[in-house]
Each structure stands twice: as structure tokens, then as C-alpha cells.
Design a protein around this motif. Sequence first.
Motif, PDB file in Angstrom:
ATOM      1  N   HIS A 148       0.378  -1.230  -0.255  1.00  0.00           N
ATOM      2  CA  HIS A 148      -0.286  -0.068   0.168  1.00  0.00           C
ATOM      3  C   HIS A 148       0.977   1.450  -0.112  1.00  0.00           C
ATOM      4  N   GLU A 149       2.444   1.207   0.059  1.00  0.00           N
ATOM      5  CA  GLU A 149       2.752   2.010  -0.280  1.00  0.00           C
ATOM      6  C   GLU A 149       2.305   2.888   0.745  1.00  0.00           C
ATOM      7  N   VAL A 150       3.087   2.661   2.114  1.00  0.00           N
ATOM      8  CA  VAL A 150       2.666   3.466   3.234  1.00  0.00           C
ATOM      9  C   VAL A 150       4.247   4.084   3.913  1.00  0.00           C
ATOM     10  N   VAL A 151       3.752   5.456   3.872  1.00  0.00           N
ATOM     11  CA  VAL A 151       4.824   6.178   4.890  1.00  0.00           C
ATOM     12  C   VAL A 151       5.166   6.474   6.234  1.00  0.00           C
ATOM     13  N   GLU A 152       4.244   6.328   6.780  1.00  0.00           N
ATOM     14  CA  GLU A 152       4.112   6.215   8.281  1.00  0.00           C
ATOM     15  C   GLU A 152       3.108   5.661   8.958  1.00  0.00           C
ATOM     16  N   LEU A 153       3.427   5.402   9.996  1.00  0.00           N
ATOM     17  CA  LEU A 153       2.617   4.415  11.227  1.00  0.00           C
ATOM     18  C   LEU A 153       2.303   5.395  11.746  1.00  0.00           C
ATOM     19  N   VAL A 154       1.100   4.658  12.429  1.00  0.00           N
ATOM     20  CA  VAL A 154       0.925   5.129  13.378  1.00  0.00           C
ATOM     21  C   VAL A 154      -0.230   4.067  14.805  1.00  0.00           C
ATOM     22  N   VAL A 155       0.678   3.921  15.678  1.00  0.00           N
ATOM     23  CA  VAL A 155       0.232   2.191  16.738  1.00  0.00           C
ATOM     24  C   VAL A 155      -0.811   3.081  18.008  1.00  0.00           C
ATOM     25  N   GLY A 156      -2.132   2.862  17.186  1.00  0.00           N
ATOM     26  CA  GLY A 156      -2.358   2.873  19.716  1.00  0.00           C
ATOM     27  C   GLY A 156      -1.618   2.198  20.629  1.00  0.00           C
ATOM     28  N   ASN A 157      -1.301   3.405  21.526  1.00  0.00           N
ATOM     29  CA  ASN A 157      -1.191   3.542  22.617  1.00  0.00           C
ATOM     30  C   ASN A 157      -2.190   2.952  23.747  1.00  0.00           C
ATOM     31  N   PRO A 158      -2.377   1.942  24.011  1.00  0.00           N
ATOM     32  CA  PRO A 158      -3.320   1.382  24.961  1.00  0.00           C
ATOM     33  C   PRO A 158      -2.893   1.612  26.447  1.00  0.00           C
ATOM     34  N   LEU A 159      -3.022   3.031  26.983  1.00  0.00           N
ATOM     35  CA  LEU A 159      -3.073   3.825  28.325  1.00  0.00           C
ATOM     36  C   LEU A 159      -4.131   3.469  29.191  1.00  0.00           C
ATOM     37  N   HIS A 160      -4.388   4.348  30.623  1.00  0.00           N
ATOM     38  CA  HIS A 160      -5.241   3.850  31.376  1.00  0.00           C
ATOM     39  C   HIS A 160      -5.391   4.881  31.119  1.00  0.00           C
ATOM     40  N   MET A 161      -7.152   5.462  31.632  1.00  0.00           N
ATOM     41  CA  MET A 161      -7.842   5.626  31.990  1.00  0.00           C
ATOM     42  C   MET A 161      -7.372   7.313  31.961  1.00  0.00           C
ATOM     43  N   SER A 162      -6.467   6.943  33.030  1.00  0.00           N
ATOM     44  CA  SER A 162      -5.891   7.808  34.420  1.00  0.00           C
ATOM     45  C   SER A 162      -4.711   8.352  33.557  1.00  0.00           C
ATOM     46  N   GLY A 163      -4.016   7.927  32.203  1.00  0.00           N
ATOM     47  CA  GLY A 163      -2.311   8.622  31.450  1.00  0.00           C
ATOM     48  C   GLY A 163      -2.190   7.360  31.469  1.00  0.00           C
ATOM     49  N   ASP A 164      -1.711   6.908  32.565  1.00  0.00           N
ATOM     50  CA  ASP A 164      -0.661   5.870  33.252  1.00  0.00           C
ATOM     51  C   ASP A 164      -0.139   4.708  31.536  1.00  0.00           C
ATOM     52  N   LEU A 165       0.852   4.067  32.145  1.00  0.00           N
ATOM     53  CA  LEU A 165       0.916   3.013  31.197  1.00  0.00           C
ATOM     54  C   LEU A 165       0.570   2.411  31.839  1.00  0.00           C
ATOM     55  N   SER A 166      -0.171   1.198  30.260  1.00  0.00           N
ATOM     56  CA  SER A 166      -0.758  -0.124  31.195  1.00  0.00           C
ATOM     57  C   SER A 166       0.682  -1.218  31.107  1.00  0.00           C
ATOM     58  N   PRO A 167       0.449  -2.513  31.437  1.00  0.00           N
ATOM     59  CA  PRO A 167       1.357  -3.645  31.145  1.00  0.00           C
ATOM     60  C   PRO A 167       1.499  -3.991  29.755  1.00  0.00           C
ATOM     61  N   TRP A 168       0.060  -3.661  28.811  1.00  0.00           N
ATOM     62  CA  TRP A 168      -0.097  -3.720  27.394  1.00  0.00           C
ATOM     63  C   TRP A 168       0.672  -2.946  26.605  1.00  0.00           C
TER      64      TRP A 168
END
Length: 144
Positions: free
Chosen positions: A53-73
Motif C-alpha cells: 500500500h506504499e505506506v509512508v508513516e505508521l500510527v500505533v494505538g497506545n493503550p493507556l489506562h484512563m488515568s494516562g498511566d502506561l498499562s502493562p499491555w
Amino acid sequence: MATGRVMALDVGKVRVGIALSDPLGYTAQPLLTLWRKSRGEDLRSIMRLIRKHEVVELVVGNPLHMSGDLSPWAHKVQQFAEELRERSQLPVHLWDERLSSVVAHEILDEAGHDKRDRKQIIDQVAAVVILRGWMEAQELPRLL
């Protein structure tokens, strides 16, 4: 945003929802749901899609907790994103995906999509939500 397609990924434990922008970066459409097999095989499949698909950029969903803290996932997804960055040599952006699944379900509800048959597409729709959010954020500096 560079001219060319941007690919968004909603990375889950079982599936990866994938969405693409149009080449000019105006719209986001669902592409497919990748059923996860192994980290290596998943990355190879995504790399094939990037080339096709000739992709030039990627966006990956970052699964944060609702508090904004990093989740283990979130730690695992960030490692996956980093591997993707190394393999593709493309810019990879992490994007806050909180509530993307909720919004995806709302979109499917409004479209009258059967709740029992969503497993095949819910992750794609979540990837579209992630991609739209990222694309809109890129537009803001241009509009001000």
C-alpha cells in the motif's frame, strides 16, 4: 504529514485492526483484521501490507489506562511499535487510543451492525478511529 498513505494499527492480544489513509491524507478506511500468530509472523505480514500500500508513516494505538498511566499491555505495544520502526525505517507514532473501542462500537451501532458479528471488524473500526484522531491532530497546526 508526508504525502502518501498512513497506516494505523490497533494492536490487541488476539487481533490487529488495520486502517489506511488515502494517499492525500484526507480520509481513513478500514483495511483488514490480522489474526495474531507470532510476533515475527505478525511483523512480516504488516511489512508486506506496508510495501503493497506504499505506506509512508505508521500510527500505533497506545493503550493507556484512563488515568494516562502506561498499562502493562502498553509496554508490549510500544516494543512492537519500536520493532516496526526498526524494520520499516518509517516514522512510527504512538497515539492515545483510550476509548477508541467505545467509539468504534458506537459507530457500528449507528450503522445498525449486528453486535454478534463484530469480532471480524471492530478492530479495523478502532484503527480508523485512531487514524482519524491522529490525522485531525496533524491538521490543527495548519489551521491555526
